[in-house]
Design an enzyme around this catalytic site. Structure first.
Site, mmCIF file in Angstrom:
data_model
loop_
_atom_site.group_PDB
_atom_site.id
_atom_site.type_symbol
_atom_site.label_atom_id
_atom_site.label_comp_id
_atom_site.label_asym_id
_atom_site.label_seq_id
_atom_site.Cartn_x
_atom_site.Cartn_y
_atom_site.Cartn_z
ATOM 1 N N ASP A 140 -49.512 -31.514 22.538
ATOM 2 C CA ASP A 140 -50.897 -31.478 22.068
ATOM 3 C C ASP A 140 -51.033 -32.535 20.995
ATOM 4 O OD1 ASP A 140 -51.187 -29.425 23.762
ATOM 5 O OD2 ASP A 140 -51.447 -27.862 22.243
ATOM 6 N N HIS A 154 -44.131 -29.050 19.916
ATOM 7 C CA HIS A 154 -44.503 -28.495 18.606
ATOM 8 C C HIS A 154 -44.348 -26.990 18.620
ATOM 9 C CE1 HIS A 154 -48.270 -28.361 20.886
ATOM 10 N NE2 HIS A 154 -48.666 -27.387 20.116
ATOM 11 N N HIS A 210 -46.299 -24.330 18.405
ATOM 12 C CA HIS A 210 -47.207 -23.310 18.925
ATOM 13 C C HIS A 210 -46.515 -22.519 20.036
ATOM 14 C CE1 HIS A 210 -51.210 -25.135 17.386
ATOM 15 N NE2 HIS A 210 -50.700 -24.261 16.558
ATOM 16 N N ASP A 213 -47.513 -21.297 22.767
ATOM 17 C CA ASP A 213 -47.721 -21.693 24.158
ATOM 18 C C ASP A 213 -46.930 -22.959 24.501
ATOM 19 O OD1 ASP A 213 -49.357 -23.202 22.544
ATOM 20 O OD2 ASP A 213 -50.925 -23.449 24.040
ATOM 21 N N HIS A 214 -46.164 -23.447 23.542
ATOM 22 C CA HIS A 214 -45.283 -24.574 23.831
ATOM 23 C C HIS A 214 -43.810 -24.250 23.596
ATOM 24 C CE1 HIS A 214 -48.366 -27.746 24.439
ATOM 25 N NE2 HIS A 214 -49.095 -26.826 23.837
ATOM 26 N N GLU A 226 -52.189 -33.967 27.560
ATOM 27 C CA GLU A 226 -52.988 -32.750 27.567
ATOM 28 C C GLU A 226 -54.450 -33.134 27.797
ATOM 29 O OE1 GLU A 226 -54.815 -30.943 24.608
ATOM 30 O OE2 GLU A 226 -54.369 -32.294 22.951
ATOM 31 N N HIS A 278 -52.446 -29.116 30.880
ATOM 32 C CA HIS A 278 -52.971 -28.399 29.735
ATOM 33 C C HIS A 278 -54.489 -28.513 29.660
ATOM 34 C CE1 HIS A 278 -53.302 -26.949 25.597
ATOM 35 N NE2 HIS A 278 -52.062 -26.545 25.682
#
Lengths: 607, 978
Positions: free
Chosen positions: A178, A68, A70, A72-73, A203, A424
């Site tokens: 996530d 996705h 975000h 941090d991804h 996660e 995660h």
């Protein structure tokens, strides 16, 4: 035994810079390519030198999958593809592909333009990187190459978030990214079928939390906003531009609609407007309610929520304002906060977590007087050393879209994996969840740290093509166990099951018979023909239920085993029995030979 | 799949049949009706290819065949069946045979053998499946014959081992529909069990098995569709009243974790059925030594399914939970349990926190960030993440993404809460949470549910607060449901009352149209909590110990609302009146008169008994009004002959009294109105008969009879009102009403005879009248003894003569009987209610015309409440009257009616208006109509069985009665601009 190896480069016993390497069936896949918010140095990005010391990554990776948008991804994606070098396919869902570049560009602007970093990826690099992206649809099986296929499942969390199933042959891995198992106002709950992967990489942000009903949270939120607006106060909601902001907007929008409220709601413009546009487009990725009603009205076309203008800050009367950034450390939200902080009628609602050191964190901890240091003063009209009395009400309301411990367990139950792997999350919390998973599902659970490899041996089933007739014939035989006497030949390890006759025909071979022969000496003072009869009757009495024939030419046949008696003229009493059997009758043949070695019982003599 | 295939076949070829050339064979079939089979035979022989044959069969299947020729047709079909090579044609033939066997009066047993024979040769699986389907049709028509059943079951068992799932499905269906527990099947008879299935007890171990164990073998079939069919067959057995053995419980439970949703869904039903059959038997808990009741065990398992991956299963599971009322309380309460934790610390739920805050005396908090900070540390080993059993099932269900699941969960909660008071208490918080759902339907549903269980519970202040927040909802349905809920709610403190009043007043200012509903709500709130209202009274009425406060405005709806609350509380709290100030008493008298349905009679100290009903003792007022009603009717009943001089005056007065009584006493309004209307009919009749025209010569009476004709017409109208506008009428009253109508008709007949010349028109009228007398006699056979002395009684005495006599004679007879007939006494039924309809919207107060372009339509929103209307979907219509006399009657859609309470309906609909251009705005009239049809009544009587041998009524009367006040709406159709 084939193995699946999983190595986290980021997000192993940690939150941030998710990047997990999976090698399965000879394929190497990178799952997510995120950055770490907590660092400003090299630790910000995953350590790609783990894959190769120099040169490009293309030859080492078969594909990259982004779950996705975000950061941090996906934050390290342009860095990896353009600066380290990767030309292979990158997979992400349509909404992610649409929104991801906006966020990357924003991130780049802050780092380069505001913080003045050099040696960072450029806008052009983001564009080039996005050109390598192949979009995915939900539940669409995409063939990366002949053997590797991937499939996306809905994950909730944010718009376009997906879980991916990676499959090579019969081995498979599911990576959740996530996800959220409870639906919210704009997204549905994560869902996966019983795909029974070899490893489920999940996660575990909330590994040790079981959350309360979201309804209570929503109700509290609405009640607080409502009360403040009723008594003429202003409500400030600092948000990050994407994700939760949209949920809260929908929540307030529907509430306003329902309760027939008139007070204006504003949303600070910029990034958000662009993103909202995509939310409007990707209706299929939202929840049931929005999907069902968008024909009448697209829920993201807000009636009550308007764009904010700085001049509105001083407007009298009640209003609700969503403003970025979420932690009150700079920008519009801070500016508004300063204006409104002095009035106890007003309220600020913090919908998420605040990092230590930000104003958000301070006021959440109940600080009533804020000393503003020089460097924080973005707005010029305030002098350094200026202090601020906080009189407005401060509320904290957690709207988080990760699965809690129960949700994770529910997903495991849905997918029924053979092994679990947690990423995660914090190590200590993972430990707890790991124990629970092993205890409740009795499956192995791994939680590798960054750079650590977890290996799972798989037991792949070998797919075999079989002709229908053969299958039917086998089925007609019935019974759970294969009959050793009925041939089930597998020729060529690659996997086709045919009848032996057909196989021979196809290969152009003639059938070879493999026969065992055996000589047994027997002391028997009878004529040859008598011995035959004696053997015949003896066997008849021993082997009940077998077809035993006494052929006219003097041989005895037990099933396909031939027994022949011969005697040399020198020693008429010593008979030599010739036994011959095909290899299929090995059991019976060896039994007979041992039986006959014992000699014939004397009782048979008088026939 | 077979059914699907069959459908496909229909679909594919139905297109072809519509071609004109196909008409010919169809026509031919009709022409050669006597030998239909022959025609079919010819057609089928003619068919050169399968497509043609299929078309013939399709068109043949559409026509009907007489019972006697069915057998022949079937033979022909079978003959072709054996000749036919094409599978699809054979399949169609099989299905046509099934259709034919359903022909009325035909005994399908005769074709059974032939049909069974086809099985010997059939190779195609699809056709086999269809043949089994045909057998099923035949079998279900011969439920009485055990021999047939046995044979069919044998066939089914034989084909159970077929490799095609469709055949196995049909076999199982057949077993389910026809199988008996006591019919034992020879195991060898049905061949071997399919591969992969290890029959319990090993192969050949058991020789004789019953249907259930045969079906349960297929619970483990490799095809999910067959598994589903097996469960469905088992459920079918259950539905037919056969006792399912407990032995399959384990198997059914295992199917709950099947990979396929349809199997799981069916398994949930199966487990539920078993839990209802053997609730008390004990099952062991695996991996422990404990044992639980089966119903508890299954409850736990089904609860687990509420978090299933497929929403279909979730809906099924949530629904099923609501039907498991025997479950033990501790299991039930687990469904609402969800242990919260945060970082391994036990955390209290928001509900618990709210409760604590409430009990500690402080309500609003949530100021601090870490307000919900977790407290004690959780023992890691004790935390059970996969809730075993029922844990939190409803917590999940109510949070589900699909509103279907949420709705089902709310329904289930309601069912369970109604059976257990302690559970009701617990689920309160969750239901209250649902008031905030995103789908209105769910919100509405949860409010209704809360109302249903509200007798069991008392709301806490914080809960009430959440409930009341919904009062601002813009949806009227929601608000009204909530008002309804508040009417039935118990609250615990005076603060709650204050809060409720405050919110209701806020609601009133925001939505003035809710006025009546809010007042009503406060009426109940006051009546329920007199002691809680008492301490609030000075504040509410803003009285001051020393000073006079200004007198509030009497027309202020908010003030009226407060007074309604106070007065209703004062009814059972005599000390309260002492706190009233002078103007309050004045206002009381005013409101008691103007809003008598909201303000109860009070005993006011130190006051002279006000005239009228004020002095009546609170509790006795209804009884005394009843008494008055009875006395009035008694008085009237003393009249024997309406020609008596005082009679008319008495009637006049009584009618007036009754009308007034109806206005004052809401409970008796129906009865009073009914009686008054009836008496008015009598009065009119008397007046009409008193006219001197009877003795006059025919030519002279022309002028005078205008009044009598009008009276007759009016009586007729009134009788229809009497009959259809009131609910709760018994046969006796209906007879009385019909009697009056008959009198009116007789009057009309006499008048016609007198005014018109010639006999011919009279003959038909007379005949009609006689028919009516006859049907009256038939309809009210039971009531006839009571009508001895009346008009009809006398008429019937003469009845043999009547039918024979000439019209002139008849008129004479009628004339004399009419004048001689006495007054028929009205007996009031127990409960009688007048249907009423009030249009709430449009209010008719707006001066702004509704503008629209002429020739186009404009939609007018109509919102009306209907009370005591039976079957409003069929009877209530909306009439629009335009100024030019045009009138339209609009039938609202059935979906526009809602039923917020017993005997109450709500009509929210749109009517479309259109007209040609007007020069200026003008008013149109909108009114509600009640449609009636006398056929309805006759049918009802037929069903009661009171009148045997009743023919369908000759000439049903249909019409409409306007009810409720019409509302005027300004509209302005503008000429279209070009």
């Amino acid at each position: 035994m084939p193995e699946i190896k999983v190595t986290p480069l980021g997000a192993g016993q940690d939150v941030g810079r998710s990047c997990i390497l999976v090698s399965i069936g000879g394929k190497n896949i990178m799952l997510d390519c995120g950055m770490h918010m907590g660092y400003n140095d090299d630790r910000r990005f995953p350590d790609f030198s783990y894959i190769t010391q120099q040169g490009r990554l293309t030859e080492f990776l078969d594909c990259v999958i982004i779950s996705h948008f975000h950061l941090d991804h996906c934050g390290a994606l342009p860095y990896m593809s353009e600066m380290v070098g990767y030309d292979g396919p990158i997979y992400m869902t349509h909404p992610t592909k649409a929104i991801c570049p906006i966020l990357l560009e924003d991130f780049r602007k802050i780092t380069v333009d505001k913080k003045g970093e050099t040696n960072f990826f450029t806008s052009q690099m983001i564009k080039d990187c996005m050109k390598k992206v192949i979009p995915l649809n939900l539940h669409q099986t995409v063939q990366v190459d002949d053997e590797l296929e991937i499939k996306a499942y809905y994950a909730g969390h944010v718009l376009g978030a997906a879980m991916v199933q990676i499959k090579v042959g019969s081995e498979s891995v599911v990576y959740t990214g996530d996800y959220n198992m409870t639906p919210d106002r704009h997204l549905g709950a994560a869902w996966i079928d019983k795909c029974r992967p070899d490893i489920l990489i999940s996660e575990s942000t909330y590994a040790t939390t079981i959350r309360d009903s979201k309804r209570c949270r929503e109700r509290d939120f609405l009640k607080k906003v409502h009360e403040t607006v009723e008594r003429g106060g202003k409500v400030l909601i600092p948000v990050f531009a994407l994700g939760r902001a949209q949920e809260l907007c929908i929540l307030l929008e529907t509430f306003w609609e329902r309760m027939n409220m008139k007070a204006p709601i504003y949303f600070s413009t910029g990034l958000t407007e662009k993103a909202n546009h995509y939310y409007k487009l990707f209706i299929t990725w939202t929840n049931q309610k929005i999907r069902k009603t968008f024909v009448q009205r697209n829920m993201f076309e807000f009636k009550h929520i308007k764009a904010f203008d700085r001049s509105y800050i001083d407007n009298p009367g009640p209003m609700v304002v969503f403003a970025t950034p979420g932690m009150l450390h700079a920008g519009l939200s801070l500016q508004i906060f300063r204006k409104w902080a002095g009035n106890e009628k007003n309220m600020i609602i913090m919908p998420g977590y605040c990092v230590q050191g930000t104003i958000g964190h301070k006021i959440l901890n109940g600080q009533k007087k804020l000393e503003l240091e020089n460097r924080q003063t973005v707005i010029p009209e305030y002098e350094p050393g200026w202090s601020l009395e906080v009189k407005l009400q401060v509320e904290y309301m957690s709207f988080s879209a990760h699965a809690d411990a129960k949700g994770i367990m529910q997903l495991i139950r849905m997918a029924e994996p053979r092994n679990m792997l947690l990423v995660h999350g914090e190590a200590k919390k993972m430990e707890f969840l790991k124990d629970k998973i092993e205890q409740e599902f009795s499956i192995n659970c791994f939680m590798p740290a960054n750079g650590e490899t977890s290996t799972v041996a798989t037991n792949p089933s070998v797919p075999v093509d079989i002709s229908l007739n053969l299958l039917k014939r086998e089925m007609a035989l019935g019974g759970p166990l294969p009959d050793p006497k009925k041939p089930r030949t597998i020729w060529r390890a690659s996997l086709r099951l045919v009848s032996p006759e057909q196989a021979l025909k196809e290969l152009g071979l003639s059938e070879h018979q493999l026969r065992f022969t055996c000589r047994v000496q027997l002391q028997d003072a009878h004529s040859d023909s008598d011995t035959h009869i004696r053997i015949y009757t003896h066997l008849k009495s021993v082997l009940k239920g077998y077809t035993i024939q006494h052929l006219p030419d003097g041989t005895v046949m037990v099933e396909s085993i031939v027994i022949k008696v011969s005697s040399s003229p020198e020693e008429p009493n010593t008979k030599v029995l010739l036994l011959s059997w095909s290899y299929q009758d090995e059991d019976l043949g060896s039994f007979l030979s041992t039986l006959l070695k014992k000699g014939l019982p004397a009782a048979l003599s008088s026939m | 799949m077979a059914a699907h295939l069959k459908k496909r076949v229909y679909e594919e070829f139905s297109k072809v049949v519509q071609l004109p050339q196909e008409e010919a064979p169809a026509k031919k079939l009709r022409l050669t009706k006597p030998s239909k089979s022959a025609a079919l035979h010819i057609d089928l022989c003619k068919a050169s290819n399968p497509t043609d044959a299929l078309q013939y069969l399709l068109s043949f299947a559409r026509s009907s065949v007489e019972a006697e020729s069915v057998e022949g047709v079937v033979r022909i079909l079978l003959e072709h069946y054996y000749k036919e090579q094409d599978n699809s044609v054979r399949l169609k033939i099989a299905s046509v045979i099934g259709l034919l066997s359903k022909t009325q009066n035909f005994n399908p047993e005769s074709i059974l053998d032939d049909t069974l024979n086809t099985f010997n040769t059939e190779k195609s699986h699809q056709v086999l499946a269809q043949l089994l389907d045909t057998l099923l049709v035949i079998g279900t028509q011969l439920p009485e014959s055990p021999a047939v059943r046995h044979r069919l079951i044998e066939v089914a068992c034989k084909h159970l081992s077929d490799t095609y799932f469709g055949v196995r499905n049909k076999c199982l269906q057949l077993l389910g529909c026809l199988g008996n527990v006591d019919t034992h099947l020879n195991k060898d008879g049905h061949g071997s069990v399919p591969p992969g299935i290890v029959a319990p007890g090993g192969s050949g171990g058991i020789g004789v098995r019953d249907v259930q164990s045969v079906i349960s073998d297929y619970f483990t079939d490799q095809d999910p569709r067959v598994r589903t069919a097996a469960i469905k067959a088992m459920l079918q057995l259950h539905e037919r009243g056969l006792k399912i053995q407990q032995a399959i419980y384990d198997q059914a439970c295992r199917l709950l974790c099947d990979d396929y949703e349809q199997v799981r869904s069916a398994a949930v039903q199966m487990v539920w059925v078993l839990s209802q059959l053997y609730p008390e038997s004990i099952v062991p808990i695996p991996s422990s030594n404990e044992q639980v009741r089966l119903v508890d065990d299954s409850f736990g398992k089904i609860s687990h399914m509420v978090s299933d991956g497929s929403w279909v299963v979730r809906v099924q599971a949530a629904k099923t939970l609501g039907n498991m009322l025997q479950v033990s309380p501790q299991f039930l309460e687990q469904t609402l349990d969800k242990k919260l934790m945060s970082d391994l610390r036990r955390k209290r739920t928001a509900h618990e926190r709210a409760k604590e805050l409430y009990t500690s005396g402080e309500f609003s908090s949530g100021r601090k960030w870490a307000d919900d900070a977790p407290k004690e540390k959780v023992d890691t080993s004790a935390v059970n993440l996969i809730a075993s059993g029922a844990c939190g099932a409803f917590v999940h269900g109510l949070e589900d993404e699909m509103y279907e699941v949420r709705n089902a969960a709310v329904d289930a909660l309601s069912a369970l809460a109604q059976s257990s008071a302690s559970f009701a208490e617990k689920c309160l918080d969750f239901l209250v949470d649902m008031f905030n759902d995103e789908i209105e339907e769910v919100r509405l549903q949860s409010i209704h549910v809360l109302r249903q269980i509200s007798t069991n519970i008392t709301l806490r202040e914080d809960q009430l607060d959440t409930v009341l927040a919904v009062l601002e909802d813009s949806s009227r349905d929601i608000r009204e449901a909530l008002h309804e809920l508040i009417c039935f709610t118990n609250v615990s403190t005076k603060e709650c009352i204050q809060l409720a009043l405050l919110e209701l007043l806020k609601n009133l200012t925001k939505y003035p149209t809710d006025r009546n509903s809010v007042w009503k709500c406060l009426k109940f709130l006051g009546g329920r909590h007199p002691t809680l209202v008492l301490p609030l009274v000075p504040e509410l009425l803003s009285t001051h110990p020393y000073f006079h406060t200004p007198e509030p405005d009497m027309d202020d709806p908010a003030y009226i609302a407060v007074l309604v609350l106070v007065f209703n509380a004062a009814q059972s709290c005599p000390t309260m009146t002492a706190l009233f100030s002078d103007h309050t008493f004045r206002h009381y008298t005013y409101l008691r008169d103007s809003l008598s349905h909201l303000v109860p009679p009070l005993r006011l100290p130190g006051r002279k008994q006000a005239p009228g009903v004020c002095g009546i003792d609170g509790s006795g007022s209804v009884e005394s009004a009843q008494l008055f009603l009875q006395q009035s009717l008694c008085r009237v009943s003393t009249i024997h002959n309406l020609q008596d001089p005082g009679a008319q005056d008495l009637l006049n007065f009584t009618i007036r009294d009754l009308q007034r009584l109806g206005e004052l006493q809401a409970e008796l309004a129906g009865a009073a109105d009914f009686s008054a209307t009836y008496l008015r009919c009598q009065l009119l009749l008397t007046k009409a008969l008193q006219e001197k025209l009877w003795t006059m010569a025919v030519p002279l009476c022309l002028k005078h009879n205008a009044m009598a004709t009008a009276a007759a017409k009016q009586i007729l109208e009134e009788t229809y009102k009497l009959e259809f506008l009131y609910s709760g009428l018994e046969n006796r009253q209906v007879a009385t009403i019909h009697h009056v109508r008959l009198q009116a008709k007789a009057l009309q007949l006499v008048l016609t005879a007198r005014t018109r010349r010639g006999v011919e028109p009279l003959i038909s009228v007379c005949e009609k009248f006689l028919q009516e007398v006859e049907s009256f006699q038939r309809l009210f056979v039971i009531e006839l003894p009571h009508l001895q002395d009346s008009f009809v009684g006398k008429l019937l005495e003469l009845s043999p003569r009547l039918s024979a006599c000439k019209p002139g004679e008849l008129v004479k007879i009628l004339q004399t009987t009419l004048r001689q007939s006495g007054f028929l006494n009205l007996q009031l039924p127990e409960q009688i209610q007048r249907a009423s309809g009030t249009i709430i919207e449009p209010t008719g107060e707006s001066d702004n015309p509704l503008r629209f372009t002429s020739g186009l339509v404009v939609a007018l929103d109509i919102d009306a409440t209907l009370e005591h209307v039976q079957d409003p979907q069929n009877t209530v219509k909306v009439q629009v009257l335009y100024p030019d006399g045009q009138s339209h009657v609009i039938q609202p859609k059935p979906g526009d009616f809602r039923s917020p309470g017993p005997h109450r309906h709500r009509l929210i609909t749109q009517v479309y208006l259109s007209h040609s251009a007007w020069t200026e705005a003008c008013q149109i009239e909108v009114r509600l109509l009640l449609a009636y049809s006398s056929a309805r009544l006759c049918k009802a009587a037929w069903r009661d069985g009171t009148t045997e041998g009743l023919q369908p009524t000759d000439g049903t009367t249909e019409g409409t009665i306007p009810f409720g006040k019409p509302v005027k709406v300004f509209i302005m159709p503008k000429p279209a601009r070009r």
